[in-house]
Design an enzyme around this catalytic site. Structure first.
Site, PDB file in Angstrom:
ATOM      1  N   LYS A  46     -21.742 -23.062 -39.929  1.00 39.59           N
ATOM      2  CA  LYS A  46     -21.788 -23.393 -38.476  1.00 39.59           C
ATOM      3  C   LYS A  46     -21.845 -22.083 -37.744  1.00 39.59           C
ATOM      4  O   LYS A  46     -20.661 -21.262 -37.923  1.00 39.59           O
ATOM      5  CB  LYS A  46     -20.495 -24.352 -38.345  1.00 39.59           C
ATOM      6  CG  LYS A  46     -20.500 -24.732 -36.789  1.00 39.59           C
ATOM      7  CD  LYS A  46     -21.692 -25.754 -36.216  1.00 39.59           C
ATOM      8  CE  LYS A  46     -21.546 -26.018 -34.720  1.00 39.59           C
ATOM      9  NZ  LYS A  46     -22.765 -26.588 -34.294  1.00 39.59           N
ATOM     10  N   CYS A 133     -28.413 -21.745 -28.489  1.00 36.72           N
ATOM     11  CA  CYS A 133     -27.954 -23.078 -28.212  1.00 36.72           C
ATOM     12  C   CYS A 133     -28.008 -23.757 -26.909  1.00 36.72           C
ATOM     13  O   CYS A 133     -27.767 -23.108 -25.928  1.00 36.72           O
ATOM     14  CB  CYS A 133     -26.541 -23.171 -28.738  1.00 36.72           C
ATOM     15  SG  CYS A 133     -25.493 -24.906 -28.407  1.00 36.72           S
TER      16      CYS A 133
HETATM   17  C1  SIN Z   1     -24.444 -27.419 -30.916  1.00 37.58           C
HETATM   18  O1  SIN Z   1     -23.332 -27.028 -31.425  1.00 37.58           O
HETATM   19  O2  SIN Z   1     -24.563 -27.753 -29.885  1.00 37.58           O
HETATM   20  C2  SIN Z   1     -25.694 -27.078 -31.715  1.00 37.58           C
HETATM   21  C3  SIN Z   1     -25.955 -25.739 -32.221  1.00 37.58           C
HETATM   22  C4  SIN Z   1     -27.178 -25.136 -31.856  1.00 37.58           C
HETATM   23  O3  SIN Z   1     -28.103 -25.853 -31.358  1.00 37.58           O
HETATM   24  O4  SIN Z   1     -27.187 -23.985 -31.675  1.00 37.58           O
END
Ligand code: SIN
Length: 314
Positions: A46, A133
């Protein structure tokens, strides 16, 4: 002869091109281990920030018939948690390529600090800098700002010597493909990952006459079937514009072996799966591999390299 899914990426050999998309099934060490033990060729953490983040309030992910809408807001356990995971992996599996490591700082300086920590660490894998993001309130997607993107990459490559890729948002205009490709071609990038979700869509529940996720009044990134044509266009646009040394990871709308085949035909080398992994779980990789092999065998291809990038124009 049975078709082989073996994939060479940055001088490393992978059993197949499939990975998770960062954000899906990779927040905890338990989920990461499930990916390790799945049929995926590799996997990625992540996107992390320096400190852990709660992310946006729930509900923040919603599956819809043609895909998903999310506004997670980069919840993560913090950089050290994931660094610890990949270093432990390296210790236990010295022969293997470690998982990819994704980072997403909240500012230019934070991105550089995170990359410095990776550079100074024992990590010997591939780093993905998430410049796309769409879900942190008040923070625009970095890679829609060409000047900032240039500044980050210039400063990063002054000290970063390990393999580095960037995760890009989708672009929708030839002018933007051209500008971005020109910028990216100036740096020793290992790869670009096309695409992150299509930012700031809105999905409506007609019964409740309401949005379906809470953050940002329901606005969120779209994934799944909705985004495949945009993902393919971005893979193709960058494949045909970037120096051949910069590889492409194709992400967006991969639900079947046919979707995977199309991404590879457009020029992708590795493939990431988000929405459909969320829906189906880590067993999806076995199915995708089987379906892709069946298509290749039907068409008489023994290896991925025989058709990668070879999309015909009319
Ligand atoms: C998120 O955590 O909002 C998604 C991550 C991303 O779209 O890069």
């Amino acid at each position: 002869m049975p078709a082989s899914l073996k994939t060479e990426f940055l001088g490393q050999s992978f059993e197949n091109p499939f990975m998770n998309a960062s954000g899906v099934h990779c927040m905890s060490k338990r989920e990461l281990d499930e990916l390790k033990n799945s049929g995926a060729g590799s996997y990625i953490t992540k996107s992390s920030t320096t400190l852990s983040r709660e992310g946006n309030p729930a509900p923040r992910y919603h599956s819809v018939p043609l895909g998903s809408i999310n506004s997670m807001g980069l919840p993560n356990e913090g950089f050290d948690y994931y660094l610890d995971y990949v270093l432990q992996y390296q210790k236990e599996n010295p022969e293997n390529v470690p998982p990819f490591f994704s980072v997403a700082g909240m500012s230019l300086n934070e991105n550089l600090e995170l990359l410095k920590k990776i550079q100074d660490s024992e990590y010997r894998g591939i780093t993905e800098l998430n410049l796309s993001c769409p879900n942190v309130p008040g923070k625009p997607q970095v890679a829609y700002d060409f000047e900032i993107t240039k500044e980050i990459l210039t400063k990063a490559f002054e000290f970063f010597k390990k393999p580095l890729g960037v995760k890009l948002p989708p672009y929708f205009d030839f002018a933007h493909f051209d500008i971005m490709a020109k910028i990216l071609n100036e740096y020793p990038l290992a790869y670009v990952n096309c695409i992150n979700s299509i930012g700031n869509g809105l999905y409506i529940d007609i019964e409740r006459e309401a949005v379906v996720i809470k953050p940002k009044d329901g606005f969120g990134g779209l994934g799944g079937e909705y985004v495949k044509p945009t993902a393919l266009a971005n893979v193709r646009a960058f494949y045909t514009r970037l120096n051949p040394s910069i590889r492409i990871i194709g992400t967006g709308g991969i639900r079947t072996g046919q979707d995977a085949f199309e991404h590879i035909l457009c020029g992708a080398t590795m493939l990431q799966v988000g929405t459909e992994l969320y829906k189906e779980g880590a067993s999806i990789f076995e199915r995708l591999g089987k379906e892709l092999k069946e298509i290749m065998e039907k068409k008489g291809y023994n290896s991925i390299e025989e058709f990668r990038g070879k999309l015909n124009n009319l």
